[in-house]
Design an enzyme around this catalytic site. Structure first.
Site, mmCIF file in Angstrom:
data_model
loop_
_atom_site.group_PDB
_atom_site.id
_atom_site.type_symbol
_atom_site.label_atom_id
_atom_site.label_comp_id
_atom_site.label_asym_id
_atom_site.label_seq_id
_atom_site.Cartn_x
_atom_site.Cartn_y
_atom_site.Cartn_z
ATOM 1 N N LYS A 28 -8.878 -4.157 4.732
ATOM 2 C CA LYS A 28 -8.296 -3.794 3.426
ATOM 3 C C LYS A 28 -6.827 -3.392 3.589
ATOM 4 O O LYS A 28 -5.992 -3.683 2.741
ATOM 5 C CB LYS A 28 -9.124 -2.680 2.776
ATOM 6 C CG LYS A 28 -10.525 -3.162 2.375
ATOM 7 C CD LYS A 28 -11.404 -2.054 1.834
ATOM 8 C CE LYS A 28 -12.737 -2.613 1.347
ATOM 9 N NZ LYS A 28 -13.653 -1.600 0.847
ATOM 10 N N THR A 50 -20.217 -4.699 -7.558
ATOM 11 C CA THR A 50 -19.048 -3.906 -7.947
ATOM 12 C C THR A 50 -18.362 -4.529 -9.160
ATOM 13 O O THR A 50 -18.057 -3.854 -10.146
ATOM 14 C CB THR A 50 -18.062 -3.828 -6.758
ATOM 15 O OG1 THR A 50 -18.738 -3.183 -5.680
ATOM 16 C CG2 THR A 50 -16.813 -3.062 -7.105
ATOM 17 N N GLY A 51 -18.123 -5.847 -9.077
ATOM 18 C CA GLY A 51 -17.450 -6.542 -10.174
ATOM 19 C C GLY A 51 -18.250 -6.460 -11.468
ATOM 20 O O GLY A 51 -17.678 -6.349 -12.557
HETATM 21 N N1 LIG Z 1 -18.397 2.622 -2.395
HETATM 22 C C1 LIG Z 1 -19.551 2.080 -2.060
HETATM 23 O O1 LIG Z 1 -20.550 2.774 -1.846
HETATM 24 C C2 LIG Z 1 -19.636 0.585 -1.991
HETATM 25 C C3 LIG Z 1 -20.861 -0.043 -1.793
HETATM 26 C C4 LIG Z 1 -20.901 -1.424 -1.739
HETATM 27 C C5 LIG Z 1 -19.731 -2.167 -1.892
HETATM 28 N N2 LIG Z 1 -18.539 -1.516 -2.069
HETATM 29 C C6 LIG Z 1 -17.257 -2.237 -2.225
HETATM 30 O O2 LIG Z 1 -17.434 -3.232 -3.183
HETATM 31 C C7 LIG Z 1 -16.877 -4.456 -2.716
HETATM 32 C C8 LIG Z 1 -17.659 -5.605 -3.314
HETATM 33 O O3 LIG Z 1 -18.945 -5.600 -2.743
HETATM 34 P P1 LIG Z 1 -20.229 -5.970 -3.581
HETATM 35 O O4 LIG Z 1 -21.336 -5.383 -2.812
HETATM 36 O O5 LIG Z 1 -20.022 -5.619 -5.000
HETATM 37 O O6 LIG Z 1 -20.250 -7.549 -3.388
HETATM 38 P P2 LIG Z 1 -21.207 -8.611 -4.094
HETATM 39 O O7 LIG Z 1 -22.235 -7.962 -4.939
HETATM 40 O O8 LIG Z 1 -21.672 -9.543 -3.022
HETATM 41 O O9 LIG Z 1 -20.194 -9.396 -5.017
HETATM 42 C C9 LIG Z 1 -19.117 -10.107 -4.463
HETATM 43 C C10 LIG Z 1 -18.542 -11.012 -5.538
HETATM 44 O O10 LIG Z 1 -17.402 -11.684 -4.990
HETATM 45 C C11 LIG Z 1 -17.525 -13.068 -5.291
HETATM 46 N N3 LIG Z 1 -16.825 -13.862 -4.295
HETATM 47 C C12 LIG Z 1 -17.042 -13.896 -2.961
HETATM 48 N N4 LIG Z 1 -16.191 -14.759 -2.382
HETATM 49 C C13 LIG Z 1 -15.418 -15.273 -3.367
HETATM 50 C C14 LIG Z 1 -14.362 -16.210 -3.396
HETATM 51 N N5 LIG Z 1 -13.919 -16.797 -2.282
HETATM 52 N N6 LIG Z 1 -13.800 -16.528 -4.581
HETATM 53 C C15 LIG Z 1 -14.231 -15.960 -5.718
HETATM 54 N N7 LIG Z 1 -15.257 -15.041 -5.754
HETATM 55 C C16 LIG Z 1 -15.822 -14.715 -4.590
HETATM 56 C C17 LIG Z 1 -19.013 -13.309 -5.256
HETATM 57 O O11 LIG Z 1 -19.284 -14.514 -5.906
HETATM 58 P P3 LIG Z 1 -20.050 -15.759 -5.192
HETATM 59 O O12 LIG Z 1 -21.347 -15.832 -5.917
HETATM 60 O O13 LIG Z 1 -19.141 -16.881 -5.463
HETATM 61 O O14 LIG Z 1 -20.175 -15.447 -3.729
HETATM 62 C C18 LIG Z 1 -19.515 -12.082 -6.001
HETATM 63 O O15 LIG Z 1 -19.387 -12.248 -7.392
HETATM 64 C C19 LIG Z 1 -16.932 -4.369 -1.205
HETATM 65 O O16 LIG Z 1 -15.910 -5.124 -0.616
HETATM 66 C C20 LIG Z 1 -16.763 -2.890 -0.967
HETATM 67 O O17 LIG Z 1 -15.380 -2.610 -0.869
HETATM 68 C C21 LIG Z 1 -18.483 -0.164 -2.125
#
Ligand SMILES: NC(=O)c1ccc[n+]([C@@H]2O[C@H](COP(=O)([O-])OP(=O)(O)OC[C@H]3O[C@@H](n4cnc5c(N)ncnc54)[C@H](OP(=O)(O)O)[C@@H]3O)[C@@H](O)[C@H]2O)c1
Length: 345
Positions: free
Chosen positions: A127, A16-17
């Site tokens: 959330k 997402t980020g």
């Molecule tokens: N709408 C949809 O269909 C959909 C689908 C999937 C996700 N989402 C949403 O997107 C959000 C993010 O999910 P994602 O799948 O994008 O996650 P992701 O790919 O795992 O990315 C999470 C990011 O957060 C960082 N992070 C985790 N813990 C941290 C901490 N304590 N301090 C600083 N950085 C930290 C991770 O870095 P590290 O390498 O340090 O862990 C990584 O860069 C979810 O919470 C959800 O709300 C939505």
């Protein structure tokens, strides 16, 4: 051009980020001003080095550390955006407190999903806890939801020709298959966010960003018409979905770190909200008080679900979550015994 904002983005090397980062970079108004917040244990990761190689300043900080220290780190940033993994939602609480102390002008917590009221999904409820902390701290905010990603919303076809982009294999239609829900292309999240965070109309509001409102039957029809193949699905009744939720709950009661059960419960909660309860419709988003990004930005042309399916069929789509634990959960790697290790980073 709007005045430049200093933006701090948590999760820029995640799914997402990463999309949010790309959208902000595409938007000239932010190009020199984005920094990436990275936890200390991840500072050496190749994905973080790749951000540095793109010229992005990295801010290394432990969001579970001292709030005063964290507030000093956040000082001077206008906007903080969090795209933290779904397992870590509550880890944002100290970040909220620090942002309030630092005088951050807009905090965007990690929402980016399906609209629903509290009490429908454990993940959404976490959330909600973050939202409440924001309100308690009088921290200026924008909550942004995007519906479900195109990239996770399609069905396989028997030839397997679409499998190269598959993350979750979910060959199930819930209820009668006629409930509508909002979808977005994940690549559009950042383009929406770039507009939303420089718009005074969205301050202290929730915004829903989306491209399509669609039913599962319409998704199947679209895939069948584009591939000439017949999609094979099973039907899950509302009662069967409740049984699946109860089974995942039962496992989590005795084994709270069981990642597979956590994913099953989260998925089932989402499917209930989207396809049974109709929580993910535009009408419901408006009922819950969301502003509609499509009304705010009528010139914005989102990637439609049909366009994404065309790319998928042409072999041009990209699978989200390459090389992550989610592939392990799909049974191609790993033994299904993965724990909630992501919770502690
Ligand atoms: N709408 C949809 O269909 C959909 C689908 C999937 C996700 N989402 C949403 O997107 C959000 C993010 O999910 P994602 O799948 O994008 O996650 P992701 O790919 O795992 O990315 C999470 C990011 O957060 C960082 N992070 C985790 N813990 C941290 C901490 N304590 N301090 C600083 N950085 C930290 C991770 O870095 P590290 O390498 O340090 O862990 C990584 O860069 C979810 O919470 C959800 O709300 C939505």
């Amino acid at each position: 051009m709007a005045a430049k904002q200093k933006v701090l983005l948590l999760g820029a090397h995640g799914e997402t980020g990463g999309d949010i980062l790309n959208g902000l970079l595409e938007d000239g108004g932010f190009s020199q001003e984005i920094s990436c917040l990275v936890q200390p244990s991840s500072a050496e990761k190749p994905a973080v080095e790749a951000l540095q190689a793109r010229g992005l300043p990295i801010v290394v900080a432990d969001i579970s550390g001292d709030v005063e220290e964290l507030a000093k780190t956040l000082q001077g940033f206008d906007t903080v955006i969090s795209a933290i993994h779904a397992l870590h939602i509550l880890a944002q609480i100290p970040l909220v407190d620090a942002a309030a102390k630092a005088g951050v002008k807009r905090f965007v917590p990690c929402d980016f999903a399906v609209t629903m009221p509290p009490g429908v999904s454990k993940l959404r409820d976490e959330k909600e806890v973050v939202h409440q902390r924001i309100w308690q701290a009088h921290l200026p905010y924008t909550f942004i939801d995007v519906g479900y990603w195109h990239q996770l919303s399609w069905f396989r076809v028997p030839s397997g020709r679409l499998d190269y982009a598959l993350t979750f294999d979910t060959p199930e239609v819930f209820g009668d298959g006629n409930t509508r829900t909002l979808l977005s292309d994940k690549r559009d999240m950042g383009r929406f966010v770039a507009r939303i965070i420089k718009d005074p109309r969205t301050l202290n509001h929730s915004v829903i960003a989306w491209s399509d409102e669609i039913t599962q039957k319409e998704i199947i029809h679209l895939i069948e018409s584009k591939t000439g193949e017949t999609v094979s699905v099973s039907t899950v009744s509302p009662q069967q979905l409740e049984v699946a939720i109860a089974a995942a709950e039962e496992t989590l009661k005795t084994d709270p770190e069981n990642l597979r059960a956590w994913v099953q419960r989260s998925g089932a909660h989402y499917n209930r909200a989207k396809w049974i309860r109709a929580d993910g419709t535009l009408e419901n988003a408006k009922y819950l008080g969301y502003l509609d990004a499509r009304e705010l930005y009528p010139d914005f042309k989102p990637v439609t679900f049909e366009k994404y399916i065309d790319e998928l069929v042409a072999g041009e789509a990209k699978r989200p979550y390459n090389e992550t634990v989610f592939q392990a959960l799909m049974g191609t790697k790993g033994d299904g015994e993965e724990r909630l290790v992501l919770r502690t980073g």
